[in-house]
Structures are given as structure tokens and as C-alpha cells.
Design a protein around this motif. Sequence first.
Motif, PDB file in Angstrom:
ATOM      1  N   ASN A 266       0.833  -1.212   0.000  1.00 23.72           N
ATOM      2  CA  ASN A 266       0.000   0.000   0.000  1.00 23.72           C
ATOM      3  C   ASN A 266       0.865   1.259   0.000  1.00 23.72           C
ATOM      4  N   MET A 267       1.947   1.225   0.780  1.00 19.13           N
ATOM      5  CA  MET A 267       2.847   2.380   0.821  1.00 19.13           C
ATOM      6  C   MET A 267       3.511   2.602  -0.540  1.00 19.13           C
ATOM      7  N   ASN A 268       3.880   1.525  -1.225  1.00 21.57           N
ATOM      8  CA  ASN A 268       4.461   1.654  -2.567  1.00 21.57           C
ATOM      9  C   ASN A 268       3.476   2.304  -3.519  1.00 21.57           C
ATOM     10  N   ASP A 269       2.220   1.868  -3.458  1.00 22.05           N
ATOM     11  CA  ASP A 269       1.198   2.468  -4.319  1.00 22.05           C
ATOM     12  C   ASP A 269       1.019   3.950  -4.007  1.00 22.05           C
ATOM     13  N   LYS A 270       0.996   4.292  -2.707  1.00 23.98           N
ATOM     14  CA  LYS A 270       0.835   5.693  -2.316  1.00 23.98           C
ATOM     15  C   LYS A 270       2.058   6.519  -2.709  1.00 23.98           C
ATOM     16  N   PHE A 271       3.242   5.903  -2.665  1.00 21.79           N
ATOM     17  CA  PHE A 271       4.454   6.607  -3.080  1.00 21.79           C
ATOM     18  C   PHE A 271       4.407   6.934  -4.566  1.00 21.79           C
ATOM     19  N   LEU A 272       3.901   5.981  -5.356  1.00 24.09           N
ATOM     20  CA  LEU A 272       3.829   6.205  -6.802  1.00 24.09           C
ATOM     21  C   LEU A 272       2.901   7.354  -7.171  1.00 24.09           C
ATOM     22  N   ILE A 273       1.873   7.588  -6.377  1.00 25.47           N
ATOM     23  CA  ILE A 273       0.970   8.701  -6.670  1.00 25.47           C
ATOM     24  C   ILE A 273       1.328   9.950  -5.870  1.00 25.47           C
ATOM     25  N   GLY A 274       2.398   9.876  -5.064  1.00 25.22           N
ATOM     26  CA  GLY A 274       2.921  11.056  -4.380  1.00 25.22           C
ATOM     27  C   GLY A 274       2.305  11.364  -3.034  1.00 25.22           C
ATOM     28  N   GLU A 275       1.654  10.413  -2.402  1.00 26.22           N
ATOM     29  CA  GLU A 275       1.012  10.680  -1.109  1.00 26.22           C
ATOM     30  C   GLU A 275       1.944  10.484   0.085  1.00 26.22           C
TER      31      GLU A 275
ATOM     32  N   ASP B 161       6.201   9.876   1.574  1.00 24.80           N
ATOM     33  CA  ASP B 161       7.611  10.140   1.311  1.00 24.80           C
ATOM     34  C   ASP B 161       8.370   8.821   1.157  1.00 24.80           C
ATOM     35  N   VAL B 162       9.505   8.871   0.484  1.00 23.77           N
ATOM     36  CA  VAL B 162      10.303   7.673   0.257  1.00 23.77           C
ATOM     37  C   VAL B 162      10.815   7.089   1.577  1.00 23.77           C
ATOM     38  N   SER B 163      11.081   7.939   2.567  1.00 30.12           N
ATOM     39  CA  SER B 163      11.582   7.439   3.853  1.00 30.12           C
ATOM     40  C   SER B 163      10.539   6.575   4.552  1.00 30.12           C
ATOM     41  N   GLN B 164       9.262   6.933   4.422  1.00 29.03           N
ATOM     42  CA  GLN B 164       8.201   6.119   5.021  1.00 29.03           C
ATOM     43  C   GLN B 164       8.121   4.753   4.357  1.00 29.03           C
ATOM     44  N   VAL B 165       8.306   4.732   3.050  1.00 31.49           N
ATOM     45  CA  VAL B 165       8.285   3.472   2.316  1.00 31.49           C
ATOM     46  C   VAL B 165       9.465   2.606   2.729  1.00 31.49           C
ATOM     47  N   LEU B 166      10.631   3.219   2.872  1.00 33.04           N
ATOM     48  CA  LEU B 166      11.823   2.468   3.255  1.00 33.04           C
ATOM     49  C   LEU B 166      11.702   1.896   4.664  1.00 33.04           C
ATOM     50  N   VAL B 167      11.156   2.671   5.587  1.00 34.47           N
ATOM     51  CA  VAL B 167      10.988   2.194   6.963  1.00 34.47           C
ATOM     52  C   VAL B 167      10.009   1.022   6.997  1.00 34.47           C
ATOM     53  N   ALA B 168       8.881   1.164   6.307  1.00 40.22           N
ATOM     54  CA  ALA B 168       7.885   0.077   6.279  1.00 40.22           C
ATOM     55  C   ALA B 168       8.462  -1.162   5.613  1.00 40.22           C
ATOM     56  N   SER B 169       9.233  -0.966   4.553  1.00 43.50           N
ATOM     57  CA  SER B 169       9.848  -2.083   3.844  1.00 43.50           C
ATOM     58  C   SER B 169      10.865  -2.805   4.725  1.00 43.50           C
ATOM     59  N   GLU B 170      11.665  -2.056   5.453  1.00 43.11           N
ATOM     60  CA  GLU B 170      12.678  -2.657   6.331  1.00 43.11           C
ATOM     61  C   GLU B 170      12.012  -3.417   7.480  1.00 43.11           C
ATOM     62  N   GLN B 171      10.948  -2.872   8.042  1.00 41.33           N
ATOM     63  CA  GLN B 171      10.221  -3.562   9.108  1.00 41.33           C
ATOM     64  C   GLN B 171       9.650  -4.884   8.615  1.00 41.33           C
ATOM     65  N   ALA B 172       9.062  -4.861   7.447  1.00 38.11           N
ATOM     66  CA  ALA B 172       8.495  -6.085   6.887  1.00 38.11           C
ATOM     67  C   ALA B 172       9.587  -7.110   6.585  1.00 38.11           C
ATOM     68  N   GLN B 173      10.720  -6.652   6.080  1.00 39.41           N
ATOM     69  CA  GLN B 173      11.822  -7.560   5.777  1.00 39.41           C
ATOM     70  C   GLN B 173      12.360  -8.204   7.048  1.00 39.41           C
ATOM     71  N   LEU B 174      12.532  -7.423   8.116  1.00 41.00           N
ATOM     72  CA  LEU B 174      13.017  -7.971   9.377  1.00 41.00           C
ATOM     73  C   LEU B 174      12.019  -8.963   9.979  1.00 41.00           C
ATOM     74  N   SER B 175      10.749  -8.651   9.885  1.00 40.09           N
ATOM     75  CA  SER B 175       9.725  -9.567  10.388  1.00 40.09           C
ATOM     76  C   SER B 175       9.729 -10.878   9.618  1.00 40.09           C
ATOM     77  N   LEU B 176       9.892 -10.789   8.321  1.00 39.38           N
ATOM     78  CA  LEU B 176       9.925 -11.990   7.491  1.00 39.38           C
ATOM     79  C   LEU B 176      11.171 -12.827   7.790  1.00 39.38           C
ATOM     80  N   GLN B 177      12.311 -12.176   8.001  1.00 41.02           N
ATOM     81  CA  GLN B 177      13.526 -12.901   8.363  1.00 41.02           C
ATOM     82  C   GLN B 177      13.377 -13.583   9.719  1.00 41.02           C
ATOM     83  N   LEU B 178      12.777 -12.886  10.678  1.00 42.30           N
ATOM     84  CA  LEU B 178      12.552 -13.479  11.994  1.00 42.30           C
ATOM     85  C   LEU B 178      11.628 -14.682  11.892  1.00 42.30           C
ATOM     86  N   THR B 179      10.585 -14.566  11.103  1.00 39.85           N
ATOM     87  CA  THR B 179       9.652 -15.676  10.922  1.00 39.85           C
ATOM     88  C   THR B 179      10.339 -16.873  10.296  1.00 39.85           C
TER      89      THR B 179
END
Length: 104
Positions: A56-65, A67-85
Motif C-alpha cells: 500500500n505504501m508503494n502504491d501511495k508513493f507512486l501517486i505522491g502521497e 515520502d520515500v523514507s516512510q516506504v523504506l521504513v515500512a519495507s525494512e520492518q516487513a523484511q526484518l519480520s519476514l527474516q525473523l519468521t
Amino acid sequence: MIQPLQLNQVQPASASKLLEAAQPKQATPAELTQSFGQYLQQAIDGVDSQIKNVHNMNDKFLIGEVDVSQVLVASEQAQLSLQLTSQIRNKMIEAYQEIMRMQV
């Protein structure tokens, strides 16, 4: 003038009530398995929701809603959660294999 303090009379406790309070209720193996299964399901659902949030954040980033930093933070959190799992899954498989190798 000072008023005398009145206390309620103490009732003697029966021995059975004291024993019940001292001993916690023992959960059955089925209840423990079910609660562990529910815990794992909630953890997997949490990881899934984080991944969906990244999409969802990627889609919102593409339409400009957002910031890239929010997308990166959400992406890193998801990646860490997936690695932990995946690491938890690996440890559970190792534990299962170790139990299966035990001689009874």
C-alpha cells in the motif's frame, strides 16, 4: 478528639481455599498446543499485514502521497519480520528433527 479505628473481624481461611489459591490451574497439552498455534497464527498474520502495508505504501508513493523514507521504513520492518519468521521456522524444524532422532 481522636476517634478509635474499627477493624473488621478476620475470618479464618479454610485449608482447601489456601491450597487452591497456591496452585495455579494446570493447562492440558491440547490447550497448550492450541494457544501456541494461535500465537503462531497471530505472528504470521502480523507479518502478512506488514507486507500488505508495504504494498500500500508503494502504491501511495507512486501517486505522491507518502515520502520515500516512510516506504523504506515500512519495507525494512516487513523484511526484518519476514527474516525473523523464517528463522523461527528453521529452529522449529531443527527441534522437531532432534526430537525424532531421540531414542526412547
